[in-house]
Design a protein around this motif. Structure first.
Motif, PDB file in Angstrom:
ATOM      1  N   GLN A   1      61.440  33.263  44.931  1.00 55.10           N
ATOM      2  CA  GLN A   1      60.964  32.769  43.640  1.00 55.10           C
ATOM      3  C   GLN A   1      62.146  32.637  42.672  1.00 55.10           C
ATOM      4  OE1 GLN A   1      57.935  31.803  42.780  1.00 55.10           O
ATOM      5  NE2 GLN A   1      56.730  32.541  44.516  1.00 55.10           N
TER       6      GLN A   1
ATOM      7  N   ASP B   1      58.227  40.909  34.071  1.00 50.45           N
ATOM      8  CA  ASP B   1      57.078  40.493  34.868  1.00 50.45           C
ATOM      9  C   ASP B   1      57.117  38.963  35.050  1.00 50.45           C
ATOM     10  OD1 ASP B   1      54.429  40.885  36.066  1.00 50.45           O
ATOM     11  OD2 ASP B   1      53.793  39.647  34.367  1.00 50.45           O
ATOM     12  N   TYR B   2      56.774  38.506  36.261  1.00 49.48           N
ATOM     13  CA  TYR B   2      56.786  37.045  36.462  1.00 49.48           C
ATOM     14  C   TYR B   2      55.531  36.559  37.191  1.00 49.48           C
ATOM     15  CZ  TYR B   2      58.696  38.308  41.072  1.00 49.48           C
ATOM     16  OH  TYR B   2      58.899  38.850  42.321  1.00 49.48           O
ATOM     17  N   GLN B   3      54.462  37.321  37.012  1.00 44.39           N
ATOM     18  CA  GLN B   3      53.186  36.983  37.662  1.00 44.39           C
ATOM     19  C   GLN B   3      52.791  35.529  37.409  1.00 44.39           C
ATOM     20  OE1 GLN B   3      52.063  37.986  40.171  1.00 44.39           O
ATOM     21  NE2 GLN B   3      51.642  40.048  39.890  1.00 44.39           N
ATOM     22  N   ASN B   4      52.994  35.050  36.176  1.00 46.63           N
ATOM     23  CA  ASN B   4      52.556  33.684  35.835  1.00 46.63           C
ATOM     24  C   ASN B   4      53.582  32.628  36.177  1.00 46.63           C
ATOM     25  OD1 ASN B   4      50.282  34.789  34.731  1.00 46.63           O
ATOM     26  ND2 ASN B   4      51.282  35.092  32.725  1.00 46.63           N
ATOM     27  N   GLN B   5      54.677  33.054  36.785  1.00 47.27           N
ATOM     28  CA  GLN B   5      55.733  32.068  37.064  1.00 47.27           C
ATOM     29  C   GLN B   5      56.032  31.969  38.547  1.00 47.27           C
ATOM     30  OE1 GLN B   5      58.429  33.902  34.156  1.00 47.27           O
ATOM     31  NE2 GLN B   5      58.659  31.870  33.258  1.00 47.27           N
ATOM     32  N   LYS B   6      55.038  32.347  39.366  1.00 45.37           N
ATOM     33  CA  LYS B   6      55.239  32.247  40.815  1.00 45.37           C
ATOM     34  C   LYS B   6      54.942  30.824  41.262  1.00 45.37           C
ATOM     35  CE  LYS B   6      54.664  36.954  42.319  1.00 45.37           C
ATOM     36  NZ  LYS B   6      53.743  37.957  42.850  1.00 45.37           N
TER      37      LYS B   6
END
Ligand SMILES: C[S@@+](CC[C@H](N)C(=O)[O-])C[C@H]1O[C@@H](n2cnc3c(N)ncnc32)[C@H](O)[C@@H]1O
Length: 354
Positions: free
Chosen positions: A237, A264-269
């Motif tokens: 990612q 955090d990068y949950q929304n940027q996967k």
């Protein structure tokens, strides 16, 4: 900018192939904009540009190079600063950058979390930036924000100054390629005092549009003659690998964790980092996208298989594959080492049935 998959050195080749294959049009959608090198190139050729990326720092660059369409004069700010440049012929942006290069370094989120000074209590103190450069980054970032709040700069001027910072900080980062890890010994580059660099203005006579979005969400909204797709080609990612650029761009005091201080990068996967979902996404884009021609940049090491790509695209029009050799920079999964290697770059071309 050094960036995984940056197409800067391939642009002439891509353009040659487009001419050879008679891919024409006036508008161009750079679906995975990254550094904006592709958008800039086609903007200079006077295409109307649409560009988008999941990363905010890419959006900053897009705003500065793509949607801004004039040389900015920083009139209000320069009047207020009343700062004398050392050069007689300095342009407004050069004067502002010169001013920023002489402000006092201050403590802030970057120096407190990514330099040895701010992280000495950690088991492994972080060495992304030298103590001095961490504070210089904080000082410049805070000043740009303050000028915006005080209404001394307009939106375009704000994004252009942020772009100067985003383009400059990689030159002083103590990393080997990506930000997933820092080096344990100082690279000579990283201990030099940071000097902010001005960015170029790219101007054409079109209205250009930029987005900070998952580009597949734009399929109903954006219509362009050419869709150019340059997705991630393996499982890695982008968000964790460029987390520090994201934090400098947003400067939003995120919760961070781990040795590297990841946000955090949950929304940027990206769904392009998985073979099955990548093919599904490609199918969606080819099916729903409002374009005449689609160009997919990929390579022989990618997780989507050639036969799957072709059979997916073929449902919607005529498909051709052009291949050429290219020397690519590769860094390993924790960013600790990198090598150079010849791989086959591929351009899949889809001309959609009318
Ligand atoms: C190979 S890089 C593009 C490099 C770019 N062409 C350049 O020259 O700098 C892939 C980019 O796609 C972005 N990305 C991945 N999935 C995305 C999605 N669904 N929507 C928008 N951007 C995405 C990543 O953040 C990354 O910047």
């Amino acid at each position: 900018m050094r960036y995984l998959g940056n197409k800067e050195n391939l642009l002439e080749k891509i353009y040659q192939v487009m001419q050879l294959k008679k891919i024409q049009g006036n508008s161009f959608f750079d679906f995975f904009a990254g550094t904006t090198s592709v958008s800039k190139f086609f903007k200079k050729l006077n295409y109307q540009i649409y560009s988008s990326d999941l990363m905010y720092f890419s959006y900053v660059l897009q705003r500065a190079y793509i949607s801004n369409n004039q040389e900015l004069n920083f009139e209000k700010l320069l009047k207020k600063l009343n700062f004398q440049s050392t050069s007689l012929f300095a342009s407004p942006i050069h004067i502002v950058v010169e001013y920023l290069n002489q402000i006092e370094p201050v403590e802030g989120f970057i120096s407190q979390n990514y330099t040895p000074f701010g992280t000495s209590e950690l088991e492994i103190p972080r060495m992304y930036y030298s103590d001095e450069n961490g504070k210089i980054i904080d000082a410049i970032r805070q000043k740009i924000e303050l000028w915006k709040i005080e209404d001394l700069i307009n939106e375009n001027e704000y994004f252009v100054l942020l772009a100067c910072l985003i383009e400059t900080v990689p030159f002083y980062a103590n990393i080997s390629g990506v930000y997933a890890a820092f080096q344990k010994i100082w690279d000579p580059r990283a201990v030099k005092k940071m000097i902010l660099r001005p960015v170029e203005f790219v101007v054409n006579n079109k209205e250009n549009f930029t987005y900070y979005k998952n580009s597949t969400e734009l399929l109903n909204e954006v219509e362009a003659d050419i869709f150019y797709l340059d997705p991630p080609y393996n499982q890695r990612q982008y968000a964790p690998n460029y987390h520090l650029l994201e934090t400098i761009a947003k400067y939003d005091n995120p919760k961070i964790k781990g040795v590297a201080g990841l946000r955090d990068y949950q929304n940027q996967k990206s769904k392009f980092c998985n073979a099955t979902t990548a093919i599904q996404e490609l199918n969606d884009i080819a099916k729903k996208g409002k374009f005449k021609s689609l160009i997919l940049s990929y390579n022989t090491e990618g997780i989507m298989q050639q036969e799957d790509i072709i059979s997916t695209l073929e449902k919607y029009g005529e498909v051709e594959l052009v291949e050429f050799e290219y020397l690519r920079f590769k860094s390993n999964s924790n960013g600790q080492s990198n090598t150079k290697k010849f791989i086959h770059e591929q351009l899949y071309i889809l001309k959609k049935y009318a």
